[in-house]
Design a protein around this motif. Structure first.
Motif, PDB file in Angstrom:
ATOM      1  N   GLU A 147      -8.004  -3.169  -2.362  1.00  0.00           N
ATOM      2  CA  GLU A 147      -7.115  -2.078  -1.974  1.00  0.00           C
ATOM      3  C   GLU A 147      -7.008  -1.033  -3.084  1.00  0.00           C
ATOM      4  O   GLU A 147      -6.827   0.144  -2.823  1.00  0.00           O
ATOM      5  CB  GLU A 147      -5.749  -2.675  -1.640  1.00  0.00           C
ATOM      6  N   ALA A 186       0.842  -1.201   0.000  1.00  0.00           N
ATOM      7  CA  ALA A 186       0.000   0.000   0.000  1.00  0.00           C
ATOM      8  C   ALA A 186       0.875   1.248   0.000  1.00  0.00           C
ATOM      9  O   ALA A 186       0.621   2.212  -0.734  1.00  0.00           O
ATOM     10  CB  ALA A 186      -0.904  -0.007   1.220  1.00  0.00           C
ATOM     11  N   ARG A 201      -4.834   5.957   1.164  1.00  0.00           N
ATOM     12  CA  ARG A 201      -4.271   4.618   1.080  1.00  0.00           C
ATOM     13  C   ARG A 201      -3.400   4.279   2.285  1.00  0.00           C
ATOM     14  O   ARG A 201      -3.476   3.196   2.847  1.00  0.00           O
ATOM     15  CB  ARG A 201      -3.383   4.549  -0.148  1.00  0.00           C
TER      16      ARG A 201
END
Lengths: 458, 226
Positions: free
Chosen positions: A454, A340, A401
């Motif tokens: 994600e 991420a 994020r």
């Protein structure tokens, strides 16, 4: 910059991830006697490197053990049986060739101990001591001392070829059938024979059967001792040769790969010689690839965050033809958190090369407790509040994020100074310790594919 | 790099260029500005040592990888010219990204390291800085230093004279340089003067050269087989 609160960071090595310990753990260098840093035969340095403890400790232990005599025997045994070589180089050569850097490494300065001079000095001193002793009325029994000396000299002569062969590598022929080694072998045998006969037959010339038998056994034992190093060397040389041939083939593969890629790129550059941007882009991409092959030991894919970052930067450089200075400190295996972080860093980098101005730099630091990324450019800067709320870029794909994963993100931007994006993500291990119920323990297996959810629809 | 912001009132600095590639030497010669005067060129270890002793340049621009000598490359040149200090200083200039090679040259006595991608004016500035006795750290070298000395809280020196660890301030300065900050930007970020930044950087260079830190020597070896 402040360090976040949390458990004290582990040292870099200890922080290395578990699942790929085999790939990331520095394996133990083999037991070899290095030429650099040796005092006598390099035994202590070799043992220290092999076991991973300071040389000083080994030397001290060896000297202490030497007082009782065992240390001397042990030292001489190792001196004779352990081959000469640089343990680090040997450890590195045991890596697969496609993961190694190709450029030659710099040599350290070699300090060799003048063994021969010291030995000669010691013998002369001993002789002088014996002479002085004789004068003082201390009688040495020359009857057995001389044969023993002759015998020892013969053994030393025969065994010395093992060391010389390893050190010089001037005898390229396998098997040691060169005049020098034959002479050594023959001379050693002769000396041992003479010594043994002198030793056995010195009391009386009328040697009875038992004595002759003992003499024969001694001679045979001497011969076996003399021949042993020759066989050892033969076996070792054969193994070396086989390994060398295999490595040669591997190297040829790599050379073929490199030449292919470089030649391809050169052809492309020639074809697009009018397009300066394209030429610069091709040259930069090729430079990066060569650099990677020449100067770094490459990690097995999927085990190195540093390698992933470099690859990411390479993609951005290729796509936008803007050079990016990358500095990476530390390394760890990628996990969900770091992927991420990397996606956010990629967005930040894309913003920097699109809207900022060069030089653009990216700094990644892996500590025991967290991973930090800084992306810096020298553009005009912008005000985050001025960015319309429907623009997804900065707010969602960078800040969101990272924050969703328990990390933090700060954007600092000033006119005339540029923009710096600071991303920080706690490491998987410390995350689990802090908030175990919220999230199931995530196996930090880098081969786990990142979850599709994600990806933000940026 | 932060090396362009020095006044140029002094005499030009005498420089010896040591690199085994003719094209590269020509390129460097052409890119240097009038703050620098090239007095000679050498292509291998032995001729570089001879030239440095004969010409006594203020700065030797030293490639890390060089043929000749005992195979020690730029590090060997710097070591064999140690008797010329402090009149002659060394600046490593290399295409190599390998930390161990660069650190070897620094530990042999070089006052800094820049990559070959550096621009002409920046290189001239770096030469001038080295001639003045300062250290020149590129972001990459700062990264190597942080890697070598460690970045954790436990890696911070407590005593001033500790050679094996960076002080908290030095670690901060190194981090900022690694992040791409110029010396001037580092100074304003930490509310200190540029001179103080230079002092910190010189102290780090000294530690890098003198530290007998166990890891520092073992570090290169350990990294090889990571």
């Amino acid at each position: 910059m402040t360090n976040p609160p949390g458990p004290p960071p582990a040292p870099p090595q200890a922080a290395a991830p578990g699942p790929h310990a085999a790939a990331t753990d520095p394996s133990r260098p083999p037991l070899l006697r290095p030429e650099a840093g040796r005092r006598l035969g390099g035994v202590c340095v070799g043992v220290a490197t092999h076991v991973g403890i300071p040389v000083r400790t080994v030397r001290l232990a060896m000297v202490l053990a030497g007082l009782s005599g065992i240390g001397i025997v042990l030292y001489v045994f190792w001196w004779i049986t352990v081959p000469v070589g640089d343990p680090h180089v040997a450890a590195e050569e045991s890596r697969p060739a496609e993961l190694q850097r190709l450029a030659r490494r710099l040599h350290g300065e070699r300090r060799t101990f003048p063994v021969r001079d010291v030995l000669a000095g010691a013998i002369l001193l001993a002789a002088a001591g014996v002479l002085v002793g004789e004068r003082l009325g201390w009688h040495l029994e020359a009857g057995w001392a001389l044969p023993v000396l002759v015998l020892l000299a013969g053994l030393a002569l025969a065994w010395s070829q093992l060391d010389a062969a390893q050190r010089g590598r001037m005898l390229s022929q396998a098997g040691g059938r060169t005049p020098g080694s034959v002479l050594r072998l023959g001379g050693g045998l002769l000396l041992v024979l003479v010594g043994a006969l002198l030793l056995v037959g010195r009391t009386s010339s009328t040697a009875d059967m038992a004595r002759a038998w003992v003499a024969a056994v001694v001679v045979l034992a001497g011969a076996a001792l003399v021949l042993a190093p020759w066989w050892l060397r033969l076996a070792r040389a054969l193994g070396d040769e086989r390994a060398a041939r295999a490595r040669e083939a591997e190297r040829a593969d790599i050379a073929a790969h490199l030449h292919d890629s470089v030649l391809q790129t050169l052809a492309l550059i020639r074809a697009s010689a009018d397009d300066a941007d394209q030429v610069a882009r091709l040259a930069r991409a090729q430079e990066r690839e060569l650099r990677e092959w020449l100067y770094t030991d490459r990690a097995v894919s999927g085990t190195s965050l540093a390698a992933d970052v470099r690859e990411l930067v390479g993609q951005v450089e290729d796509a936008h033809a803007v050079p990016v200075e990358v500095v990476v400190v530390g390394d760890c295996a990628p996990d969900d958190g770091t992927s991420a972080l990397l996606r956010a860093a990629r967005e930040a980098l894309l913003n920097a090369v699109r809207h900022g101005a060069p030089p653009v730099s990216l700094y990644l630091e892996v500590r025991g407790d967290a991973v930090e990324v800084f992306v810096r450019d020298r553009g005009d800067g912008f005000d985050l509040d001025d960015v319309p709320h429907d623009r997804f870029g900065v707010r969602e794909s960078i800040l969101g994020r990272v924050q969703r994963r328990g990390g933090s993100a700060v954007v600092e931007s000033r006119p005339g100074w540029g923009t710096e994006v600071h991303l920080e993500m706690p490491r998987a291990a410390s995350r689990e310790r802090e908030a175990p119920p919220a999230e199931p323990a995530r196996p930090s297996d880098p081969s786990t594919p990142s979850t599709p959810s994600e990806e933000t629809p940026a | 790099m932060t090396t362009t912001d020095k006044p140029t009132t002094h005499e030009p600095v005498d420089v010896l260029i040591v690199d085994d590639h003719l094209m590269f030497r020509a390129g460097v010669r052409a890119s240097l500005d009038d703050r620098v005067r090239v007095v000679g060129e050498s292509a291998d270890v032995d001729s570089a040592v001879d030239a440095a002793h004969a010409l006594r340049p203020a700065v030797v621009l030293l490639d890390v990888h060089l043929p000749g000598g005992l195979g020690g490359g730029g590090a060997e040149v710097a070591r064999r010219c140690a008797d010329l200090a402090p009149g002659t200083r060394f600046l490593a200039l290399s295409v190599s990204d390998a930390a161990e090679d660069v650190v070897a040259v620094i530990r042999a006595g070089a006052r800094g390291y820049v990559t070959k991608a550096i621009t002409g004016p920046e290189l001239s500035g770096a030469v001038q800085r080295v001639a003045a006795g300062d250290a020149v750290f590129s972001p990459r070298l700062a990264g190597f230093v942080l890697d070598a000395f460690g970045t954790g809280l436990g890696d911070v020196a407590i005593a001033d004279d500790e050679l094996d660890r960076l002080s908290a301030r030095e670690q901060e300065v190194m981090r900022l340089i690694a992040r791409g900050y110029t010396y001037r930007e580092v100074a304003s970020k930490l509310f200190i003067s540029v001179k103080t930044v230079e002092t910190h950087v010189s102290a780090v260079l000294r530690k890098l050269q003198l530290s007998s830190r166990h890891e520092l020597t073992r570090w290169a070896a350990a990294r090889r087989i990571l």
